[in-house]
Design a protein around this motif. Structure first.
Motif, PDB file in Angstrom:
ATOM      1  N   MET A  80     -21.246  24.182 -52.694  1.00 47.46           N
ATOM      2  CA  MET A  80     -21.427  25.012 -51.660  1.00 47.46           C
ATOM      3  C   MET A  80     -21.898  24.361 -50.612  1.00 47.46           C
ATOM      4  O   MET A  80     -21.449  24.796 -49.239  1.00 47.46           O
ATOM      5  CB  MET A  80     -22.823  25.708 -52.001  1.00 47.46           C
ATOM      6  N   LEU A  81     -22.501  23.008 -50.671  1.00 45.73           N
ATOM      7  CA  LEU A  81     -22.727  22.395 -49.453  1.00 45.73           C
ATOM      8  C   LEU A  81     -21.500  21.682 -48.625  1.00 45.73           C
ATOM      9  O   LEU A  81     -21.270  21.949 -47.608  1.00 45.73           O
ATOM     10  CB  LEU A  81     -23.384  21.030 -49.845  1.00 45.73           C
ATOM     11  N   SER A  82     -20.122  21.522 -49.505  1.00 41.75           N
ATOM     12  CA  SER A  82     -19.280  21.146 -48.897  1.00 41.75           C
ATOM     13  C   SER A  82     -18.302  22.341 -48.332  1.00 41.75           C
ATOM     14  O   SER A  82     -17.865  22.171 -47.065  1.00 41.75           O
ATOM     15  CB  SER A  82     -18.134  20.729 -50.192  1.00 41.75           C
ATOM     16  N   ALA A  83     -18.612  23.550 -48.786  1.00 39.57           N
ATOM     17  CA  ALA A  83     -18.036  24.662 -48.323  1.00 39.57           C
ATOM     18  C   ALA A  83     -18.761  24.687 -46.903  1.00 39.57           C
ATOM     19  O   ALA A  83     -18.089  25.517 -46.072  1.00 39.57           O
ATOM     20  CB  ALA A  83     -18.315  26.006 -49.237  1.00 39.57           C
ATOM     21  N   ALA A  84     -20.025  24.762 -46.796  1.00 40.58           N
ATOM     22  CA  ALA A  84     -20.950  24.993 -45.501  1.00 40.58           C
ATOM     23  C   ALA A  84     -20.421  23.742 -44.434  1.00 40.58           C
ATOM     24  O   ALA A  84     -20.206  24.279 -43.652  1.00 40.58           O
ATOM     25  CB  ALA A  84     -22.428  24.857 -45.824  1.00 40.58           C
ATOM     26  N   MET A  85     -20.226  22.624 -44.950  1.00 41.61           N
ATOM     27  CA  MET A  85     -19.848  21.762 -44.179  1.00 41.61           C
ATOM     28  C   MET A  85     -18.441  21.948 -43.432  1.00 41.61           C
ATOM     29  O   MET A  85     -18.095  21.863 -42.146  1.00 41.61           O
ATOM     30  CB  MET A  85     -19.930  20.337 -44.767  1.00 41.61           C
ATOM     31  N   MET A  86     -17.548  22.486 -44.554  1.00 44.37           N
ATOM     32  CA  MET A  86     -15.969  22.701 -43.852  1.00 44.37           C
ATOM     33  C   MET A  86     -16.436  23.839 -43.025  1.00 44.37           C
ATOM     34  O   MET A  86     -15.427  23.803 -41.954  1.00 44.37           O
ATOM     35  CB  MET A  86     -15.390  22.990 -45.223  1.00 44.37           C
ATOM     36  N   ARG A  87     -17.133  24.765 -43.123  1.00 50.42           N
ATOM     37  CA  ARG A  87     -17.214  25.932 -42.257  1.00 50.42           C
ATOM     38  C   ARG A  87     -17.759  25.586 -40.744  1.00 50.42           C
ATOM     39  O   ARG A  87     -17.270  25.844 -39.842  1.00 50.42           O
ATOM     40  CB  ARG A  87     -18.262  26.939 -42.758  1.00 50.42           C
ATOM     41  N   LEU A  88     -18.809  24.667 -40.898  1.00 51.27           N
ATOM     42  CA  LEU A  88     -19.226  23.846 -39.429  1.00 51.27           C
ATOM     43  C   LEU A  88     -17.945  23.023 -38.890  1.00 51.27           C
ATOM     44  O   LEU A  88     -17.948  23.022 -37.539  1.00 51.27           O
ATOM     45  CB  LEU A  88     -20.316  23.014 -39.684  1.00 51.27           C
ATOM     46  N   MET A  89     -17.147  22.492 -39.642  1.00 54.82           N
ATOM     47  CA  MET A  89     -15.991  21.752 -38.995  1.00 54.82           C
ATOM     48  C   MET A  89     -15.197  22.643 -38.480  1.00 54.82           C
ATOM     49  O   MET A  89     -14.413  22.329 -37.421  1.00 54.82           O
ATOM     50  CB  MET A  89     -15.492  20.728 -40.141  1.00 54.82           C
ATOM     51  N   THR A  90     -14.847  23.720 -39.137  1.00 52.10           N
ATOM     52  CA  THR A  90     -13.882  24.868 -38.279  1.00 52.10           C
ATOM     53  C   THR A  90     -14.520  25.192 -37.323  1.00 52.10           C
ATOM     54  O   THR A  90     -13.753  25.374 -36.048  1.00 52.10           O
ATOM     55  CB  THR A  90     -13.728  25.877 -39.459  1.00 52.10           C
ATOM     56  N   ILE A  91     -15.795  25.614 -37.200  1.00 52.78           N
ATOM     57  CA  ILE A  91     -16.448  25.949 -35.848  1.00 52.78           C
ATOM     58  C   ILE A  91     -16.106  24.805 -34.814  1.00 52.78           C
ATOM     59  O   ILE A  91     -15.803  25.081 -33.703  1.00 52.78           O
ATOM     60  CB  ILE A  91     -17.604  26.166 -36.147  1.00 52.78           C
ATOM     61  N   ARG A  92     -16.214  23.490 -35.174  1.00 50.24           N
ATOM     62  CA  ARG A  92     -16.126  22.548 -34.246  1.00 50.24           C
ATOM     63  C   ARG A  92     -14.597  22.368 -33.833  1.00 50.24           C
ATOM     64  O   ARG A  92     -14.354  22.124 -32.585  1.00 50.24           O
ATOM     65  CB  ARG A  92     -16.504  21.286 -34.872  1.00 50.24           C
ATOM     66  N   HIS A  93     -13.610  22.603 -34.689  1.00 46.86           N
ATOM     67  CA  HIS A  93     -12.574  22.544 -34.169  1.00 46.86           C
ATOM     68  C   HIS A  93     -12.040  23.743 -33.358  1.00 46.86           C
ATOM     69  O   HIS A  93     -11.269  23.539 -32.318  1.00 46.86           O
ATOM     70  CB  HIS A  93     -11.578  22.460 -35.459  1.00 46.86           C
ATOM     71  N   SER A  94     -12.814  24.981 -33.302  1.00 48.28           N
ATOM     72  CA  SER A  94     -12.372  25.804 -32.392  1.00 48.28           C
ATOM     73  C   SER A  94     -13.337  25.893 -31.342  1.00 48.28           C
ATOM     74  O   SER A  94     -13.128  26.751 -30.161  1.00 48.28           O
ATOM     75  CB  SER A  94     -12.567  27.358 -33.187  1.00 48.28           C
ATOM     76  N   ASN A  95     -14.208  24.993 -31.336  1.00 48.89           N
ATOM     77  CA  ASN A  95     -15.139  24.938 -29.923  1.00 48.89           C
ATOM     78  C   ASN A  95     -15.672  23.573 -30.004  1.00 48.89           C
ATOM     79  O   ASN A  95     -16.875  23.228 -30.302  1.00 48.89           O
ATOM     80  CB  ASN A  95     -16.257  25.856 -30.417  1.00 48.89           C
ATOM     81  N   GLU A  96     -14.835  22.567 -29.562  1.00 49.50           N
ATOM     82  CA  GLU A  96     -15.049  21.117 -29.222  1.00 49.50           C
ATOM     83  C   GLU A  96     -16.465  20.922 -28.545  1.00 49.50           C
ATOM     84  O   GLU A  96     -17.070  19.821 -28.717  1.00 49.50           O
ATOM     85  CB  GLU A  96     -13.879  20.370 -28.708  1.00 49.50           C
ATOM     86  N   ALA A  97     -16.823  21.811 -27.818  1.00 47.56           N
ATOM     87  CA  ALA A  97     -18.020  21.481 -26.899  1.00 47.56           C
ATOM     88  C   ALA A  97     -19.344  21.471 -27.781  1.00 47.56           C
ATOM     89  O   ALA A  97     -20.338  20.865 -27.329  1.00 47.56           O
ATOM     90  CB  ALA A  97     -18.063  22.793 -25.696  1.00 47.56           C
ATOM     91  N   ILE A  98     -19.160  22.129 -28.820  1.00 46.37           N
ATOM     92  CA  ILE A  98     -20.377  21.915 -29.747  1.00 46.37           C
ATOM     93  C   ILE A  98     -20.676  20.477 -30.119  1.00 46.37           C
ATOM     94  O   ILE A  98     -21.918  20.167 -30.225  1.00 46.37           O
ATOM     95  CB  ILE A  98     -20.183  22.880 -30.971  1.00 46.37           C
ATOM     96  N   THR A  99     -19.759  19.520 -29.954  1.00 45.52           N
ATOM     97  CA  THR A  99     -20.077  18.140 -30.171  1.00 45.52           C
ATOM     98  C   THR A  99     -20.956  17.411 -29.202  1.00 45.52           C
ATOM     99  O   THR A  99     -21.526  16.516 -29.445  1.00 45.52           O
ATOM    100  CB  THR A  99     -18.707  17.393 -30.429  1.00 45.52           C
ATOM    101  N   GLN A 100     -21.279  18.350 -28.322  1.00 46.77           N
ATOM    102  CA  GLN A 100     -22.091  17.734 -27.018  1.00 46.77           C
ATOM    103  C   GLN A 100     -23.546  18.133 -27.231  1.00 46.77           C
ATOM    104  O   GLN A 100     -24.230  17.532 -26.631  1.00 46.77           O
ATOM    105  CB  GLN A 100     -21.448  18.088 -25.682  1.00 46.77           C
ATOM    106  N   ILE A 101     -23.632  18.827 -28.333  1.00 46.18           N
ATOM    107  CA  ILE A 101     -25.159  19.221 -28.408  1.00 46.18           C
ATOM    108  C   ILE A 101     -25.712  18.375 -29.632  1.00 46.18           C
ATOM    109  O   ILE A 101     -25.058  18.098 -30.860  1.00 46.18           O
ATOM    110  CB  ILE A 101     -25.035  20.788 -28.982  1.00 46.18           C
ATOM    111  N   PRO A 102     -26.690  17.468 -29.254  1.00 46.91           N
ATOM    112  CA  PRO A 102     -27.299  16.419 -30.249  1.00 46.91           C
ATOM    113  C   PRO A 102     -27.742  17.225 -31.287  1.00 46.91           C
ATOM    114  O   PRO A 102     -27.645  16.602 -32.431  1.00 46.91           O
ATOM    115  CB  PRO A 102     -28.488  15.777 -29.410  1.00 46.91           C
ATOM    116  N   ALA A 103     -28.374  18.231 -31.261  1.00 49.04           N
ATOM    117  CA  ALA A 103     -28.816  18.899 -32.606  1.00 49.04           C
ATOM    118  C   ALA A 103     -27.660  19.152 -33.517  1.00 49.04           C
ATOM    119  O   ALA A 103     -27.918  19.118 -34.670  1.00 49.04           O
ATOM    120  CB  ALA A 103     -29.555  20.050 -32.363  1.00 49.04           C
ATOM    121  N   TYR A 104     -26.546  19.748 -33.169  1.00 48.85           N
ATOM    122  CA  TYR A 104     -25.208  19.823 -33.982  1.00 48.85           C
ATOM    123  C   TYR A 104     -24.771  18.482 -34.603  1.00 48.85           C
ATOM    124  O   TYR A 104     -24.743  18.536 -35.829  1.00 48.85           O
ATOM    125  CB  TYR A 104     -24.240  20.393 -33.311  1.00 48.85           C
TER     126      TYR A 104
END
Length: 163
Positions: A1-25
């Motif tokens: 489940m942790l891997s699935a959650a991480m993969m979902r977050l990576m999917t969000i990152r791929h669709s919104n690269e700007a999120i990588t500019q947020i230190p908390a992310y």
């Protein structure tokens, strides 16, 4: 489940690269990666509950289904002749190999479709995992433990990798 959650977050990152500019992310992803590594080390030889409750093909089908992403990666799972007569340690290794391959597809391939196939014929098990992603040159990849761990698992089954 942790891997699935991480993969979902990576999917969000791929669709919104700007999120990588947020230190908390980035901090959260770093923590999740650290937790994942600790869990992998701890649970490496533990049998997932799903393999105790279901046959290997059923467990693989469930895992593939859980890995599919809405509008993202679609996984086609097929099993031919692979029954539940395999030793538990072999089933665990096969399950872990497919988990790692699908994780790599989600993280690196940019694929929209993957095929996972188990084929048992005359005491030979063939595992096929293919995707329509960008591919890579495995001779050019020198760092990272993913491919090394996969090869170690394949070797532990007296198997070999093709393609």
């Amino acid at each position: 489940m942790l891997s699935a959650a991480m993969m979902r977050l990576m999917t969000i990152r791929h669709s919104n690269e700007a999120i990588t500019q947020i230190p908390a992310y980035n901090d959260a992803m770093g923590m999740l990666n650290g937790i994942g590594e600790e869990i992998r080390k701890t649970a490496h030889n533990l049998m997932p509950e799903v393999l105790l409750q279901q046959t290997l093909p059923e467990a693989m089908r469930s895992f593939c289904s859980s890995m599919q992403q809405d509008g993202g990666l679609q996984i086609d799972f097929q099993s031919y002749g692979a029954d539940d007569d395999l030793p538990q340690d072999m089933k665990l290794t096969i399950y872990r190999i497919v988990q790692e391959l699908l994780k790599n597809i989600v993280q690196h391939a940019g694929a929209t479709h993957a095929l996972v196939q188990l084929l048992m014929h005359e005491q030979v098990l063939t595992i096929t995992v293919e995707d329509n992603g960008v591919g890579f040159d495995d001779h050019a990849i020198k760092t990272g433990m993913g491919l090394h761990n996969l090869q170690t698992r394949v070797n532990s089954l007296s198997g070999h990798r093709t393609g």
